[in-house]
Design an enzyme around this catalytic site. Structure first.
Site, PDB file in Angstrom:
ATOM      1  N   HIS A  49       0.852  -1.198   0.000  1.00 17.68           N
ATOM      2  CA  HIS A  49       0.000   0.000   0.000  1.00 17.68           C
ATOM      3  C   HIS A  49       0.880   1.239   0.000  1.00 17.68           C
ATOM      4  O   HIS A  49       1.970   1.240   0.577  1.00 17.68           O
ATOM      5  CB  HIS A  49      -0.907   0.006   1.245  1.00 17.68           C
ATOM      6  CG  HIS A  49      -2.086   0.900   1.108  1.00 17.68           C
ATOM      7  ND1 HIS A  49      -2.033   2.241   1.385  1.00 17.68           N
ATOM      8  CD2 HIS A  49      -3.348   0.645   0.692  1.00 17.68           C
ATOM      9  CE1 HIS A  49      -3.219   2.772   1.174  1.00 17.68           C
ATOM     10  NE2 HIS A  49      -4.043   1.838   0.739  1.00 17.68           N
ATOM     11  N   ASP A  85      -7.959  -5.340  -0.422  1.00 14.53           N
ATOM     12  CA  ASP A  85      -8.354  -6.165  -1.575  1.00 14.53           C
ATOM     13  C   ASP A  85      -7.960  -7.630  -1.451  1.00 14.53           C
ATOM     14  O   ASP A  85      -8.313  -8.431  -2.320  1.00 14.53           O
ATOM     15  CB  ASP A  85      -7.706  -5.587  -2.843  1.00 14.53           C
ATOM     16  CG  ASP A  85      -8.263  -4.206  -3.156  1.00 14.53           C
ATOM     17  OD1 ASP A  85      -7.476  -3.283  -3.419  1.00 14.53           O
ATOM     18  OD2 ASP A  85      -9.494  -4.049  -3.099  1.00 14.53           O
TER      19      ASP A  85
END
Ligand code: SDX
Length: 392
Positions: free
Chosen positions: A270, A327
């Site tokens: 991320h 996700d």
């Protein structure tokens, strides 16, 4: 004159903008919406309540929530001419392509230039969009499988209505499974807003010119579709299925570490979180709940758990501070509920529309707001004179 391109969205501070909606501490893995942490919101709140919170700054009273939900429910239908818009797409068109096209087309139905100057009207139109996204998403799915569209049923909850429009058929009564409704509502909460991510920054930049809100949200949908962003939920489940069995995990972990291999672990890493994405923790718990309720046991969940375990203990991933993100597990839940992988990012966009609208409203409400104007570090040739063609 030299150096790399640096992206500055053209805002005055080093940050791209000021916002009071969402706070992320990437090092500590903290996510707050208007001061409330995502763990409490996902466990105790509803998507309509979190939507109200993001849009208005405070948790609603019962009367305020009822009024908000009523307003939303009264805008869930699409203009009938828009329904024919779907028929222009090939049946095998990706639902994100359809959603991007239809949302952009809303700008031809619900806005004219005189409204642009009226921030209040622009806010109303944005609430209208939150109401229509479930209908647009469900219709994209129905169109792709050749089934008739179902009209919204305002007696159902926002999420229940979406599930019925997606999985119901005119020939039968559709009973909303409360466990699936709760899990779906929680997934919507987890995806609602996330500070100035790529798609939200796209919506803000587009909206900063005073453009039509529906066209701006369509730009955000396009950006979210990318596999490095919202498209990762579809890519993550496809990756887990490709791995197939735990014994094949080490091979994929080595590929992810190989700089000469473009493969990356989808659902991992991320730009901001250098710790566990708090949304992934809630997602993993929800996988267990849904599998128990639906009595399914998708072997891909075991692959995901072992992949996470191996990656989190691998020196490369530890050094790079790579953790599962929102996700990584979401696709396992959505697949168990019955969605095809192509619909995963559509569901992300459905939910993130609330964040985009809230961020857009926040921006247009700022009297000092200026058009965004990214700048760069120029790395091209210094000034030079034109050379006539005959001399080249
Ligand atoms: C979302 O911004 C948001 O808030 C987004 C989002 C939201 O709610 O809006 O949270 C939603 O988009 C989540 C991210 C979904 N994307 C994926 O899961 C795709 C897989 N992950 C990546 O491609 C990647 O992690 C990014 C794109 C998310 C971030 O990439 P960066 O900017 O390169 O991350 P980084 O700078 O932290 O990377 C550090 C290092 C790099 O190697 P070096 O250049 O230092 O040698 O780690 C490597 C990266 O190459 N790396 C990975 C990796 N992610 C980063 N290596 C292998 N597998 C990965 N998944």
């Amino acid at each position: 004159q030299t150096g790399k391109f640096t992206f500055d969205p053209g805002f005055t501070s080093t940050a791209s903008c000021e916002s009071a909606l969402t706070f992320i501490d990437g090092d500590e893995g903290i996510l707050l919406h208007r001061g409330y942490n995502i763990e409490q919101l996902s466990e105790q709140s509803s998507f309509m309540e979190v939507s109200y919170l993001l849009l208005n700054g405070e948790l609603p009273s019962k009367a305020e929530l009822d009024d908000f939900s009523y307003t939303i429910s009264r805008h869930t239908m699409l203009h009938e001419q828009l329904a024919t818009f779907y028929k222009g797409f090939r049946r095998d068109a990706h639902p994100m392509a359809i959603m991007c096209g239809v949302v952009g087309a809303l700008s031809a139905f619900y806005h004219d230039s005189t409204d642009i100057a009226d921030p209040e009207h622009r806010k109303i139109s944005s609430h209208r969009l939150i109401a229509k996204m479930p209908t647009i998403a469900a219709m994209a799915y129905k169109y792709s499988i050749g089934q008739p569209f179902l009209y919204p049923d305002n007696d159902l909850s926002y999420t229940g209505n979406f599930l019925r429009m997606t999985f119901g058929v005119p020939a039968e009564n559709y009973e909303v499974n409360p466990v699936i409704e709760r899990a779906m509502d929680r997934i919507f909460i987890l995806h609602a807003d996330h500070e100035q991510n790529a798609s939200t920054s796209t919506v803000r930049l587009a909206g900063s010119s005073g453009a039509n809100p529906f066209a701006c949200i369509a730009a955000g949908i396009a950006c979210l579709w990318g596999p490095a962003h919202g498209g990762a939920n579809e890519a993550a489940l496809n990756m887990l299925r490709e791995i197939g069995t735990p014994d094949r995990i080490p091979h994929y972990i080595e590929r992810a570490k190989d700089k000469n291999d473009p493969f990356r672990l989808m659902g991992f890493g991320h730009r901001v979180y250098k710790n566990y994405d708090p949304r992934a923790t809630v997602m993993r718990k929800t996988v267990r709940e849904i599998m128990a309720e639906l009595k399914v046991n998708d072997p891909v969940f075991e692959v995901a758990l072992q992949l996470e375990e191996m990656a989190l203990n691998d020196p490369y991933f530890i050094e790079k501070k790579l953790f599962p993100n929102v996700d990584f597990y979401s696709g396992i839940i959505l697949s168990a509920i019955g969605f095809p992988t192509e619909m995963f990012t559509v569901l992300f966009a459905l939910s993130r529309t609330v964040g985009w609208v809230a961020q857009w409203n926040e921006m247009i409400s700022d009297p000092a707001q200026k058009i965004g104007r990214p700048r760069q570090l120029y790395t091209g040739p210094t000034a030079r004179d034109y050379v006539p063609l005959t001399a080249r």
